[in-house]
Scaffold this motif. Structure first.
Motif, short mmCIF file in Angstrom:
data_model
loop_
_atom_site.label_atom_id
_atom_site.label_comp_id
_atom_site.label_asym_id
_atom_site.label_seq_id
_atom_site.Cartn_x
_atom_site.Cartn_y
_atom_site.Cartn_z
N LEU A 149 0.82 -1.20 0.00
CA LEU A 149 0.00 0.00 0.00
C LEU A 149 0.86 1.25 0.00
N ASN A 150 1.91 1.25 0.80
CA ASN A 150 2.82 2.40 0.79
C ASN A 150 3.42 2.61 -0.60
N ALA A 151 3.75 1.50 -1.27
CA ALA A 151 4.31 1.61 -2.62
C ALA A 151 3.29 2.18 -3.59
N VAL A 152 2.02 1.71 -3.50
CA VAL A 152 0.97 2.21 -4.41
C VAL A 152 0.75 3.69 -4.18
N ILE A 153 0.61 4.09 -2.93
CA ILE A 153 0.37 5.51 -2.62
C ILE A 153 1.55 6.36 -3.05
N GLY A 154 2.77 5.84 -2.82
CA GLY A 154 3.96 6.61 -3.22
C GLY A 154 4.05 6.80 -4.72
N PHE A 155 3.76 5.75 -5.50
CA PHE A 155 3.84 5.89 -6.96
C PHE A 155 2.73 6.79 -7.49
N VAL A 156 1.53 6.74 -6.88
CA VAL A 156 0.46 7.64 -7.31
C VAL A 156 0.85 9.09 -7.01
N ASP A 157 1.40 9.34 -5.84
CA ASP A 157 1.86 10.69 -5.52
C ASP A 157 2.94 11.13 -6.50
N ASP A 161 2.38 14.35 -8.82
CA ASP A 161 3.16 15.53 -8.48
C ASP A 161 4.28 15.84 -9.50
N ILE A 162 4.95 14.81 -10.01
CA ILE A 162 6.13 15.12 -10.84
C ILE A 162 6.09 14.47 -12.22
N TRP A 163 4.95 14.02 -12.65
CA TRP A 163 4.87 13.44 -14.01
C TRP A 163 5.15 14.54 -15.03
N PRO A 164 6.07 14.27 -15.95
CA PRO A 164 6.48 15.37 -16.86
C PRO A 164 5.38 15.83 -17.81
N ASP A 165 4.58 14.92 -18.29
CA ASP A 165 3.53 15.31 -19.23
C ASP A 165 2.27 15.71 -18.46
N PRO A 166 1.58 16.71 -18.93
CA PRO A 166 0.34 17.11 -18.24
C PRO A 166 -0.71 16.00 -18.34
N LEU A 167 -1.47 15.86 -17.28
CA LEU A 167 -2.50 14.83 -17.22
C LEU A 167 -3.84 15.41 -17.64
N THR A 168 -4.63 14.58 -18.26
CA THR A 168 -5.98 15.01 -18.61
C THR A 168 -6.85 15.03 -17.34
N ASP A 169 -8.00 15.67 -17.46
CA ASP A 169 -8.90 15.71 -16.30
C ASP A 169 -9.33 14.31 -15.88
N ARG A 170 -9.59 13.47 -16.85
CA ARG A 170 -10.01 12.10 -16.53
C ARG A 170 -8.90 11.35 -15.82
N GLN A 171 -7.65 11.54 -16.31
CA GLN A 171 -6.53 10.88 -15.65
C GLN A 171 -6.31 11.42 -14.24
N SER A 172 -6.45 12.72 -14.08
CA SER A 172 -6.27 13.33 -12.75
C SER A 172 -7.32 12.81 -11.77
N LEU A 175 -6.49 9.13 -10.90
CA LEU A 175 -5.36 9.01 -9.99
C LEU A 175 -5.71 9.52 -8.59
N GLU A 176 -6.47 10.59 -8.53
CA GLU A 176 -6.88 11.11 -7.22
C GLU A 176 -7.76 10.10 -6.49
N VAL A 178 -7.62 6.84 -6.92
CA VAL A 178 -6.71 5.77 -6.46
C VAL A 178 -5.97 6.20 -5.20
N ARG A 179 -5.51 7.45 -5.18
CA ARG A 179 -4.75 7.93 -4.04
C ARG A 179 -5.64 7.99 -2.78
N GLN A 180 -6.86 8.50 -2.92
CA GLN A 180 -7.76 8.57 -1.77
C GLN A 180 -8.13 7.17 -1.26
N SER A 181 -8.39 6.26 -2.19
CA SER A 181 -8.72 4.88 -1.79
C SER A 181 -7.53 4.22 -1.11
N GLY A 182 -6.34 4.47 -1.64
CA GLY A 182 -5.15 3.90 -1.01
C GLY A 182 -4.92 4.45 0.38
N ARG A 183 -5.12 5.74 0.53
CA ARG A 183 -4.94 6.34 1.86
C ARG A 183 -6.00 5.82 2.85
#
Length: 358
Positions: A149-157, A161-172, A175-176, A178-183
């Motif tokens: 779980l720590n690994a999943v949350i860390g990779f989502v963060d 936070d630092i993905w070079p390409d901009p994310l679409t609204d659907r992707q954001s 991912l959000e 996934v992050r909330q569910s992981g937390r």
């Protein structure tokens, strides 16, 4: 005509024999004794008609009549006493039989209770073993889940936070989510581990003086976004909260966050959360009240049971049913108490009391 001596002796023998028979018959029955007495008196009275016997029977009759009356009285009294004695013997025999039957029944009942007690003890021991196995299983599974779980949350963060390409609204949004569910899952695993540690007595608690002003504002600030979505009014996060308690800072923050979070989650839309702090002897009393629907009376006894959400399992409100059970256990480890009372307005009022460090 003068009586011959032989005649007199015969008459006296008859009288004496009749009297003796009456005396012996007194021990037989009242009817026999009465007949003998009447026969004796009849013989004597008949003898008075004979001139040659009157001289002998007159003085005898004077003594015989009282004797017969006394003998009749004795006979009636003796038979009455014997009847009472027989009645008592029969009653004692019946009581003895009842006592024997009752003693046998009690022995059977004692044996049955002994068997039930042994069965209950065996079931209790089995439940304790099952509970211990469950706690070990939960602790082991929780430890195994925490690392991935720590690994999943860390990779989502990392992606957010630092993905070079901009994310679409659907992707954001994905991912959000996934992050909330992981937390949320991480918080659940943490609660399970903490509760298991509390049950096993392995929970470290480092009590020290803690200012409530240093803990409460952080909890209120963290809950502000959730409260705003439901238009729930929280106490001022920048307000001053007096009091210094003797507690573990991390565990105190965990308890307050659980109680305030429940006051928000189970409140009505547009409701209010109230916070009151006051000294209570050598304790500091912290009251957290909400304006929700409250808890039905028949469910209050199970309020602090682990994994019991009191019928809210099918609702949209997230939770594991561990928050209150863990909060009470942590409070007790710090020397305090956590109780519930119905609020005057129909909501819930939780009272947290901790040792004062003033």
């Amino acid at each position: 005509m003068d009586a011959l001596p032989e005649d007199v002796l015969i008459v006296l023998a008859v009288i004496i024999g009749t009297a003796a028979g009456a005396a012996f018959s007194a021990h037989a029955s009242r009817q026999v004794a009465a007949i003998q007495m009447i026969s004796l008196l009849g013989v004597m009275l008949a003898g008075l008609d004979q001139p040659f016997l009157r001289h002998y029977l007159a003085p005898v009759l004077v003594f015989t009549v009282p004797f017969c009356l006394f003998l009749l009285y004795y006979t009636f009294r003796f038979n009455t006493l014997m009847k009472q004695r027989l009645t008592l013997q029969l009653r004692n025999a019946a009581l003895l039989a009842d006592l024997t039957a009752e003693q046998s029944r009690l022995q059977q009942e004692i044996a049955e209770r002994q068997r039930n007690a042994e069965a209950l003890q065996a079931a209790h021991d089995a439940s304790l073993r099952a509970a211990a196995a469950k706690d070990r299983f939960l602790s082991s599974v929780s430890h195994e889940l925490r690392t991935p779980l720590n690994a999943v949350i860390g990779f989502v963060d990392l992606v957010v936070d630092i993905w070079p390409d901009p994310l679409t609204d659907r992707q954001s949004r994905a991912l959000e989510s996934v992050r909330q569910s992981g937390r949320h899952l991480h918080a659940l695993v943490t609660d399970i581990l903490d509760y298991s540690s509390c049950l096993q007595g392995d929970m470290p608690v480092n009590c020290q003086p803690v200012l409530l002003q240093d803990v409460l504002p952080d909890c209120l600030t963290a809950l502000q976004p959730q409260a705003q979505r439901a238009a729930i009014q929280l106490p001022d996060g920048d307000g001053f909260y007096p009091g210094r308690v003797l507690a573990d800072p991390r565990r105190l923050r965990q308890i307050l966050f659980n109680l305030l979070g429940n006051a928000v989650k189970y409140n009505r839309e547009g409701g209010v959360v109230m916070l009151r702090i006051a000294p209570d002897g050598d304790m500091i009393r912290i009251e957290i009240e909400d304006s929700g629907v409250g808890i039905p009376p028949m469910q209050r006894d199970r309020l602090f049971e682990a994994f019991n959400r009191l019928g809210r399992e099918a609702s949209s409100i997230e939770g594991s049913g561990l928050g209150l059970a863990l909060s009470r256990r942590l409070t007790e480890l710090m020397g305090g108490t956590l109780d519930y009372v119905p609020a005057d307005g129909g909501g819930s009022l939780f009272i947290l009391a901790l040792p004062s460090a003033a």
